[in-house]
Design an enzyme around this catalytic site. Sequence first.
Site, PDB file in Angstrom:
ATOM      1  N   GLN A 127      86.478  29.117  62.663  1.00  0.00           N
ATOM      2  CA  GLN A 127      85.233  29.023  61.881  1.00  0.00           C
ATOM      3  C   GLN A 127      84.820  30.424  61.445  1.00  0.00           C
ATOM      4  O   GLN A 127      84.752  31.346  62.264  1.00  0.00           O
ATOM      5  CB  GLN A 127      84.124  28.388  62.728  1.00  0.00           C
ATOM      6  CG  GLN A 127      82.748  28.410  62.084  1.00  0.00           C
ATOM      7  CD  GLN A 127      81.925  29.629  62.473  1.00  0.00           C
ATOM      8  OE1 GLN A 127      82.028  30.100  63.588  1.00  0.00           O
ATOM      9  NE2 GLN A 127      81.116  30.138  61.552  1.00  0.00           N
ATOM     10  N   THR A 155      81.116  28.375  57.509  1.00  0.00           N
ATOM     11  CA  THR A 155      79.760  27.895  57.818  1.00  0.00           C
ATOM     12  C   THR A 155      78.781  28.421  56.772  1.00  0.00           C
ATOM     13  O   THR A 155      78.709  29.629  56.525  1.00  0.00           O
ATOM     14  CB  THR A 155      79.359  28.355  59.235  1.00  0.00           C
ATOM     15  OG1 THR A 155      80.251  27.731  60.158  1.00  0.00           O
ATOM     16  CG2 THR A 155      77.929  27.955  59.569  1.00  0.00           C
ATOM     17  N   HIS A 275      73.573  22.109  62.203  1.00  0.00           N
ATOM     18  CA  HIS A 275      73.861  23.225  63.117  1.00  0.00           C
ATOM     19  C   HIS A 275      73.231  22.924  64.493  1.00  0.00           C
ATOM     20  O   HIS A 275      72.711  23.793  65.175  1.00  0.00           O
ATOM     21  CB  HIS A 275      73.291  24.535  62.546  1.00  0.00           C
ATOM     22  CG  HIS A 275      74.071  25.766  62.929  1.00  0.00           C
ATOM     23  ND1 HIS A 275      74.964  26.372  62.086  1.00  0.00           N
ATOM     24  CD2 HIS A 275      74.085  26.509  64.068  1.00  0.00           C
ATOM     25  CE1 HIS A 275      75.482  27.435  62.682  1.00  0.00           C
ATOM     26  NE2 HIS A 275      74.963  27.535  63.886  1.00  0.00           N
ATOM     27  N   ARG A 278      69.443  23.882  64.954  1.00  0.00           N
ATOM     28  CA  ARG A 278      69.156  25.301  65.240  1.00  0.00           C
ATOM     29  C   ARG A 278      68.790  26.081  63.995  1.00  0.00           C
ATOM     30  O   ARG A 278      68.479  27.263  64.064  1.00  0.00           O
ATOM     31  CB  ARG A 278      70.389  25.942  65.887  1.00  0.00           C
ATOM     32  CG  ARG A 278      70.710  25.350  67.218  1.00  0.00           C
ATOM     33  CD  ARG A 278      72.143  25.634  67.612  1.00  0.00           C
ATOM     34  NE  ARG A 278      72.349  26.938  68.215  1.00  0.00           N
ATOM     35  CZ  ARG A 278      72.094  27.226  69.477  1.00  0.00           C
ATOM     36  NH1 ARG A 278      71.589  26.314  70.267  1.00  0.00           N
ATOM     37  NH2 ARG A 278      72.333  28.421  69.968  1.00  0.00           N
TER      38      ARG A 278
HETATM   39  C1  LIG Z   1      75.099  27.529  71.596  1.00  0.00           C
HETATM   40  C2  LIG Z   1      75.553  27.207  70.202  1.00  0.00           C
HETATM   41  C3  LIG Z   1      76.246  28.141  69.466  1.00  0.00           C
HETATM   42  C4  LIG Z   1      76.694  27.829  68.178  1.00  0.00           C
HETATM   43  N1  LIG Z   1      77.441  28.752  67.490  1.00  0.00           N
HETATM   44  C5  LIG Z   1      77.962  28.422  66.291  1.00  0.00           C
HETATM   45  C6  LIG Z   1      78.827  29.312  65.611  1.00  0.00           C
HETATM   46  O1  LIG Z   1      79.135  30.399  66.094  1.00  0.00           O
HETATM   47  N2  LIG Z   1      79.318  28.915  64.405  1.00  0.00           N
HETATM   48  C7  LIG Z   1      79.008  27.695  63.834  1.00  0.00           C
HETATM   49  O2  LIG Z   1      79.473  27.385  62.738  1.00  0.00           O
HETATM   50  N3  LIG Z   1      78.209  26.828  64.488  1.00  0.00           N
HETATM   51  C8  LIG Z   1      77.687  27.158  65.689  1.00  0.00           C
HETATM   52  N4  LIG Z   1      76.901  26.260  66.355  1.00  0.00           N
HETATM   53  C9  LIG Z   1      76.708  24.921  65.780  1.00  0.00           C
HETATM   54  C10 LIG Z   1      77.829  23.990  66.253  1.00  0.00           C
HETATM   55  O3  LIG Z   1      79.061  24.305  65.658  1.00  0.00           O
HETATM   56  C11 LIG Z   1      77.514  22.531  65.897  1.00  0.00           C
HETATM   57  O4  LIG Z   1      77.193  22.446  64.537  1.00  0.00           O
HETATM   58  C12 LIG Z   1      76.368  21.977  66.740  1.00  0.00           C
HETATM   59  O5  LIG Z   1      76.394  22.465  68.054  1.00  0.00           O
HETATM   60  C13 LIG Z   1      76.461  20.451  66.771  1.00  0.00           C
HETATM   61  O6  LIG Z   1      75.376  19.913  67.432  1.00  0.00           O
HETATM   62  P1  LIG Z   1      75.400  19.409  68.967  1.00  0.00           P
HETATM   63  O7  LIG Z   1      75.285  20.655  69.797  1.00  0.00           O
HETATM   64  O8  LIG Z   1      74.198  18.547  69.026  1.00  0.00           O
HETATM   65  O9  LIG Z   1      76.701  18.690  69.202  1.00  0.00           O
HETATM   66  C14 LIG Z   1      76.415  26.568  67.617  1.00  0.00           C
HETATM   67  C15 LIG Z   1      75.697  25.619  68.366  1.00  0.00           C
HETATM   68  C16 LIG Z   1      75.282  25.921  69.661  1.00  0.00           C
HETATM   69  C17 LIG Z   1      74.565  24.868  70.448  1.00  0.00           C
END
Ligand SMILES: Cc1cc2nc3c(=O)[nH]c(=O)nc-3n(C[C@H](O)[C@H](O)[C@H](O)COP(=O)(O)O)c2cc1C
Length: 377
Positions: A127, A155, A275, A278
Amino acid sequence: MDLTCYDDFRRVARRRVPRLAFDYLDGGSGTEAGLVESVAAFERIRLIPESLVNVDQVDTSCELFGHRFAQPFGFAPLGLTGLIWPGTDMLLAKTAVERNIPHILSTAATTTIEDISRASGGHSWFQLYVARDEAVADDIVDRVDQLGVDVLFVTVDVPVPGRRLRDIRNGLKLPLQPSLRLAVDLARRPSWCAALARSGAPRLANLERYADPAATAGQLAAFMATQSSGRLDWAVLERLRKRWPRKLVVKGILSPQVAARSKEMGADGVVVSTHGGRQLNSAIASIDALPAIRAAVGPDFPVLIDSGVRSGEHVAKAIARGADFALMGRLPLMAIGASGGKGLALAVDQVADDLARTLALLGVTSLDQLGPHLVAS
Ligand SMILES: Cc1cc2nc3c(=O)[nH]c(=O)nc-3n(C[C@H](O)[C@H](O)[C@H](O)COP(=O)(O)O)c2cc1C
């Protein structure tokens, strides 16, 4: 065994992982209404089972980007995983190989893509956070290309970071800032501290080489912050599309128009995502955004979904609503946090079992039989 589902893993992880790391994983942006909604929207969907079907043999395998996987779900990319539990990236990569599901390594991971590629025999995907400095962005893409990684996820939903209040309150920063509160927090989590002592402090391993080698940890963190880019637009994405020779997937889409334009631009798939609640707190839940996106890109274009997937039943709902594949972010990490790693394979097996059971209860024997006809409107 009392670890039976996501809520169990979360409850135990909360006890074992230091508060600032747990909050980093568990939290969302703003009031966190978007995070709550991402799961609630899955729970609201009701399904209509069709009975009198022989479901002795249920097949949950499926194909994605030229690979045959055992399950239609995999591990979403996660930054700073080493903060939750040391060695997490490697454990995710190896478990993904063992269970034959996909794993996507984040640009912000705490292990390099070179190490992960070597350990997983090229199984993991990557990613990309597009760095502000074009030379850095290009170099990362070229490194990943040279490793022969099959799929690049770009992303696009982080033009600026969401405002994550728990992290602000906890003073989360790399390197961790010493404080009495942190000391008390860590003193209560001896197994986490012991694991960290063995592996060293988490670091943004993929990016370190682009910073001044003489930089202090604080300067390095400041450099990383300047590399997150609000400049990612269609022109940048098109440039990346030309540079990257294999599958390119746009991650972080909720708009049907943006999904359709990504397809026109030459993307090979999209990830419908908030995301994990978040970024934009008021965003539509991804499972609710999904049907319009499927309609916009047509039946054959790969559509993945994440944000709020907590069980095999959720995976089945996602596919019934038009997704090809689901990704999970928090679920695998909560399983690791709850068990120091040993629970990850268990969590994957539970989701797989729950998915197969859901199919059987619905009266379908393979994923292609799931569809909107099973969803109560
Ligand atoms: C702790 C954390 C770190 C994340 N870091 C990234 C990242 O570095 N790159 C990215 O594209 N998405 C990141 N995400 C989003 C995840 O890829 C994903 O979209 C998301 O966690 C999905 O939701 P869920 O946690 O409810 O399964 C992050 C999510 C969390 C919870």
